[in-house]
Scaffold this active site. Structure first.
Site, PDB file in Angstrom:
ATOM      1  N   GLU A  96       0.835  -1.210   0.000  1.00 34.39           N
ATOM      2  CA  GLU A  96       0.000   0.000   0.000  1.00 34.39           C
ATOM      3  C   GLU A  96       0.861   1.247   0.000  1.00 34.39           C
ATOM      4  OE1 GLU A  96      -0.300   1.959   3.050  1.00 34.39           O
ATOM      5  OE2 GLU A  96      -0.212   0.543   4.717  1.00 34.39           O
TER       6      GLU A  96
ATOM      7  N   ARG B  46       1.276  -2.774  12.394  1.00 37.45           N
ATOM      8  CA  ARG B  46       0.432  -3.620  11.542  1.00 37.45           C
ATOM      9  C   ARG B  46      -0.049  -2.882  10.285  1.00 37.45           C
ATOM     10  NH1 ARG B  46      -0.407  -8.265  14.089  1.00 37.45           N
ATOM     11  NH2 ARG B  46      -2.013  -8.910  12.603  1.00 37.45           N
TER      12      ARG B  46
ATOM     13  N   CYS C 273       7.625  -1.308  -2.087  1.00 32.30           N
ATOM     14  CA  CYS C 273       8.772  -2.210  -2.218  1.00 32.30           C
ATOM     15  C   CYS C 273       9.898  -1.909  -1.245  1.00 32.30           C
ATOM     16  CB  CYS C 273       9.294  -2.226  -3.657  1.00 32.30           C
ATOM     17  SG  CYS C 273      10.097  -0.690  -4.192  1.00 32.30           S
TER      18      CYS C 273
ATOM     19  N   HIS D  94      12.806   0.334  -7.913  1.00 35.15           N
ATOM     20  CA  HIS D  94      12.274  -0.897  -7.337  1.00 35.15           C
ATOM     21  C   HIS D  94      13.387  -1.668  -6.648  1.00 35.15           C
ATOM     22  CE1 HIS D  94       9.588  -4.178  -6.627  1.00 35.15           C
ATOM     23  NE2 HIS D  94      10.339  -5.034  -7.281  1.00 35.15           N
TER      24      HIS D  94
ATOM     25  N   ASP E 119      10.206 -11.233  -3.735  1.00 36.47           N
ATOM     26  CA  ASP E 119       9.750  -9.870  -4.037  1.00 36.47           C
ATOM     27  C   ASP E 119       8.299  -9.721  -3.598  1.00 36.47           C
ATOM     28  OD1 ASP E 119       9.190  -7.370  -4.998  1.00 36.47           O
ATOM     29  OD2 ASP E 119       9.923  -7.722  -7.036  1.00 36.47           O
TER      30      ASP E 119
END
Length: 274
Positions: A43, A68, A73, A112, A127
């Protein structure tokens, strides 16, 4: 320079619901990849709340484990890098360019991060940071072989001196990301994270996204107003989120992400419920 403190593996394993062995084996690697992707949602909500993510190990553990929450990435795979190293795996952070829905002649930014794991002389890739196509198992870093995962088949192919990680969707291979094997140390991740979380041209500043894989082979995702549940190419549920309250309810119910009533993501006019 001193090494970062070891993560609280008990807290991490409780967070992802993993109760298996902690020895650095392939079975452990597969299981952690699956449970991580199922428990910790991808997210970008903090980016839309103008809270650039912090990438030091302590902040990653606080955000993804104790608070939590989820992340993208640099957070997801940064935490995996830290945890797998503590478990005794030989890990290397690698940089890539995400190519989902991008033609080959377009050059996306190198923003990334994924993780290479050397195990008994064989390189593997994990990943959990590619949203709706995050890996739910480790895959061998070997070219031109189709590899099964609990979700979609994967493969690596080489073209123009670059390696492409691909996913098979509806019988067709689609690029996920491209890479050269270049390592991505923390300073490079910090720079890319700053661009990704603050630049108006960044996709993460332009759209709301959340994704979570299920241990049952399903995937749940939100892209702006659209909520989807699918298994492979089969759409199980798809609907438009028409209000901000509905968005908050779906985030809580399907992604385990809880925000105070009245939370709004992004400025007025943004393409998500407001």
């Amino acid at each position: 320079m001193s090494s970062p403190p070891s993560p609280d593996l008990d807290a991490y394993c409780a967070r992802i619901g993993y109760t298996g062995p902690r020895t650095p084996t392939l079975a452990t690697l597969h299981a952690i990849a699956a449970h991580h992707a199922a428990a910790i949602p991808f997210e970008n909500l903090d980016v839309l709340l103008n809270r650039p993510p912090r990438l030091d190990p302590a902040s990653l553990v606080q955000q993804l484990v104790h608070a939590r929450r989820g992340g993208y990435c640099f957070q997801q795979n940064g935490l995996l890098l830290h945890v797998l190293g503590a478990l005794g795996f030989a890990v290397t952070p690698l940089s890539a360019r995400v190519r989902l829905q991008q033609p080959r002649d377009f050059i996306p930014p190198r923003t990334h991060l994924f993780v290479k794991v050397e195990l008994d002389g064989t390189p593997w890739v994990v990943d959990c940071g590619v949203g709706s196509f995050s890996l739910t198992a480790a895959i061998r870093l070997e070219e031109d072989i189709e590899q099964a995962t609990p979700h979609e088949p994967r493969r690596f192919v080489r073209a123009g001196g670059r390696l492409f990680h691909q996913v098979k969707v509806n019988g067709e291979w689609t690029d996920v990301c491209e890479f050269t094997g270049e390592e991505m140390p923390l300073i490079d991740r910090e720079l890319a994270n700053w661009w990704t979380s603050t630049n108006p041209e960044s996709r993460f500043r332009q759209r709301l996204t959340a994704a979570r894989a299920g241990l049952d082979g399903t995937r749940r995702s939100i892209l702006n107003r659209e909520f989807t549940v699918r298994r492979g190419a089969q759409i199980i549920e798809q609907r438009e989120l028409t209000t901000a309250n509905e968005l908050l309810e779906v985030l809580a119910e399907h992604f385990g992400l809880h925000f105070p009533a009245g939370t709004r993501f992004g400025p007025p006019g943004s393409p998500w419920p407001s």
